[in-house]
Scaffold this motif. Structure first.
Motif, short mmCIF file in Angstrom:
data_model
loop_
_atom_site.label_atom_id
_atom_site.label_comp_id
_atom_site.label_asym_id
_atom_site.label_seq_id
_atom_site.Cartn_x
_atom_site.Cartn_y
_atom_site.Cartn_z
N GLN A 92 0.68 -1.19 -0.07
CA GLN A 92 0.04 0.12 0.11
C GLN A 92 1.15 1.24 0.13
O GLN A 92 0.56 2.47 -0.56
CB GLN A 92 -0.97 -0.03 1.25
CG GLN A 92 -1.68 1.07 1.35
CD GLN A 92 -2.69 0.94 -0.03
OE1 GLN A 92 -3.07 0.03 -0.79
NE2 GLN A 92 -3.33 2.10 -0.50
N GLN A 102 3.22 -0.54 4.46
CA GLN A 102 2.09 -1.13 4.88
C GLN A 102 1.64 -1.86 3.74
O GLN A 102 1.92 -1.85 2.38
CB GLN A 102 1.07 0.00 4.94
CG GLN A 102 0.93 0.40 6.33
CD GLN A 102 -0.34 1.43 6.30
OE1 GLN A 102 -0.73 1.94 5.31
NE2 GLN A 102 -0.92 1.58 7.37
N ASN A 103 0.89 -3.15 3.98
CA ASN A 103 0.27 -3.97 3.08
C ASN A 103 -1.32 -3.88 3.06
O ASN A 103 -1.74 -3.40 4.29
CB ASN A 103 0.78 -5.37 3.36
CG ASN A 103 2.00 -5.52 3.05
OD1 ASN A 103 2.57 -4.81 1.96
ND2 ASN A 103 2.82 -6.28 3.79
N ARG A 104 -1.88 -4.11 2.12
CA ARG A 104 -3.50 -4.05 2.35
C ARG A 104 -3.95 -5.42 1.84
O ARG A 104 -3.80 -6.17 0.95
CB ARG A 104 -4.03 -3.06 1.34
CG ARG A 104 -5.33 -3.02 1.27
CD ARG A 104 -6.02 -1.71 0.25
NE ARG A 104 -5.77 -0.55 1.31
CZ ARG A 104 -6.11 0.65 0.83
NH1 ARG A 104 -6.55 0.91 -0.42
NH2 ARG A 104 -5.93 1.57 1.72
N THR A 106 -7.32 -7.31 0.86
CA THR A 106 -8.44 -6.87 0.44
C THR A 106 -9.49 -8.09 0.20
O THR A 106 -8.96 -9.15 -0.35
CB THR A 106 -8.32 -6.20 -0.86
OG1 THR A 106 -7.52 -4.90 -0.69
CG2 THR A 106 -9.76 -5.92 -1.49
N TYR A 130 -11.27 -3.82 3.13
CA TYR A 130 -9.91 -3.86 3.17
C TYR A 130 -9.37 -3.55 4.52
O TYR A 130 -10.09 -2.89 5.23
CB TYR A 130 -9.09 -3.23 2.01
CG TYR A 130 -9.09 -1.80 2.20
CD1 TYR A 130 -8.14 -1.11 3.17
CD2 TYR A 130 -10.38 -1.10 1.56
CE1 TYR A 130 -8.43 0.17 3.13
CE2 TYR A 130 -10.09 0.31 1.64
CZ TYR A 130 -9.35 0.91 2.57
OH TYR A 130 -9.44 2.20 2.59
N ARG A 131 -8.16 -4.00 4.91
CA ARG A 131 -7.40 -3.52 6.12
C ARG A 131 -6.01 -3.46 5.89
O ARG A 131 -5.67 -4.29 5.01
CB ARG A 131 -7.54 -4.72 7.18
CG ARG A 131 -8.98 -4.97 7.82
CD ARG A 131 -9.18 -3.69 9.00
NE ARG A 131 -10.37 -3.67 9.54
CZ ARG A 131 -11.43 -3.49 9.23
NH1 ARG A 131 -11.84 -3.15 7.83
NH2 ARG A 131 -12.82 -3.60 9.93
N ASP A 132 -5.62 -2.46 6.12
CA ASP A 132 -4.22 -2.29 6.10
C ASP A 132 -3.20 -2.60 7.37
O ASP A 132 -3.89 -2.55 8.46
CB ASP A 132 -3.91 -0.60 6.00
CG ASP A 132 -4.39 -0.17 4.58
OD1 ASP A 132 -4.51 -0.96 3.46
OD2 ASP A 132 -4.73 1.19 4.35
N TYR A 133 -2.15 -3.24 7.01
CA TYR A 133 -1.30 -3.45 8.28
C TYR A 133 0.23 -3.30 8.13
O TYR A 133 0.44 -3.40 6.81
CB TYR A 133 -1.51 -5.10 8.83
CG TYR A 133 -1.31 -5.97 7.73
CD1 TYR A 133 0.02 -6.54 7.47
CD2 TYR A 133 -2.22 -6.25 6.52
CE1 TYR A 133 0.32 -7.48 6.61
CE2 TYR A 133 -1.75 -7.30 5.59
CZ TYR A 133 -0.68 -7.90 5.45
OH TYR A 133 -0.41 -8.68 4.65
#
Length: 166
Positions: A92, A102-104, A106, A130-133
């Motif tokens: 992301q 950051q990764n997403r 989805t 989605y969620r970012d982490y």
């Protein structure tokens, strides 16, 4: 002095008369009594073995808990079906050193909602959440929690589109 007693009779009648197909959670089921919710297969290129079951359970739970509809295996007044079409992780954002920050995660689903009693309310639509982490966490660290959260939100979106008309 008769007025308070009269209000005890009128207020319940008003609630009873206004009940219609609405529930206190905002879902309008109209004259429908039954709903058929199919299992959602996972056709995404990246497969999480629990995703189909978690998503199906969330959709069933929201429709059954927030309405008076009875679940049936076939010939429901309403029908919810579809498939999971995307489950992906993408970078992301990146740091100045060109490393991912950051990764997403989805999840995207294709939904077909059929209202046999009011066909104008039927639809086919894709929903995505989605969620970012942080890249300091692995997907395995956050996956179970994020899948549950994403599936809850997707189920809410589908419920709103089908019965709340938001």
């Amino acid at each position: 002095m008769r007025t308070p007693w009269l209000s005890f009779l009128i207020i319940p009648l008003l609630f009873w008369g206004c009940r219609g197909g609405y529930s206190f959670t905002g879902g309008d089921v109209g004259a429908a009594k039954t709903i058929q919710i199919e299992f959602f297969p996972n056709y995404a290129p990246l497969v999480n073995p629990n995703l189909s079951q978690v998503f199906t359970d969330e959709v069933r739970q929201i429709f059954l808990n927030r309405t008076s509809l009875e679940q049936v295996n076939r010939d429901g007044d309403m029908k919810v079906e579809g498939a999971i079409v995307d489950y992906s992780v993408q970078v992301q954002s990146a740091l100045a050193s060109e490393q991912a920050a950051q990764n997403r995660l989805t999840v995207r689903v294709n939904i077909v909602f059929t209202n046999t009693l009011d066909p104008d309310k039927s639809f086919e639509q894709q929903f995505s959440r989605y969620r970012d982490y942080s890249t300091e966490q692995s997907l395995q660290d956050v996956e179970d929690t994020y899948i549950r959260e994403i599936c809850e939100e997707l189920a809410q979106d589908i419920f709103n589109r089908a019965l709340v008309n938001w």
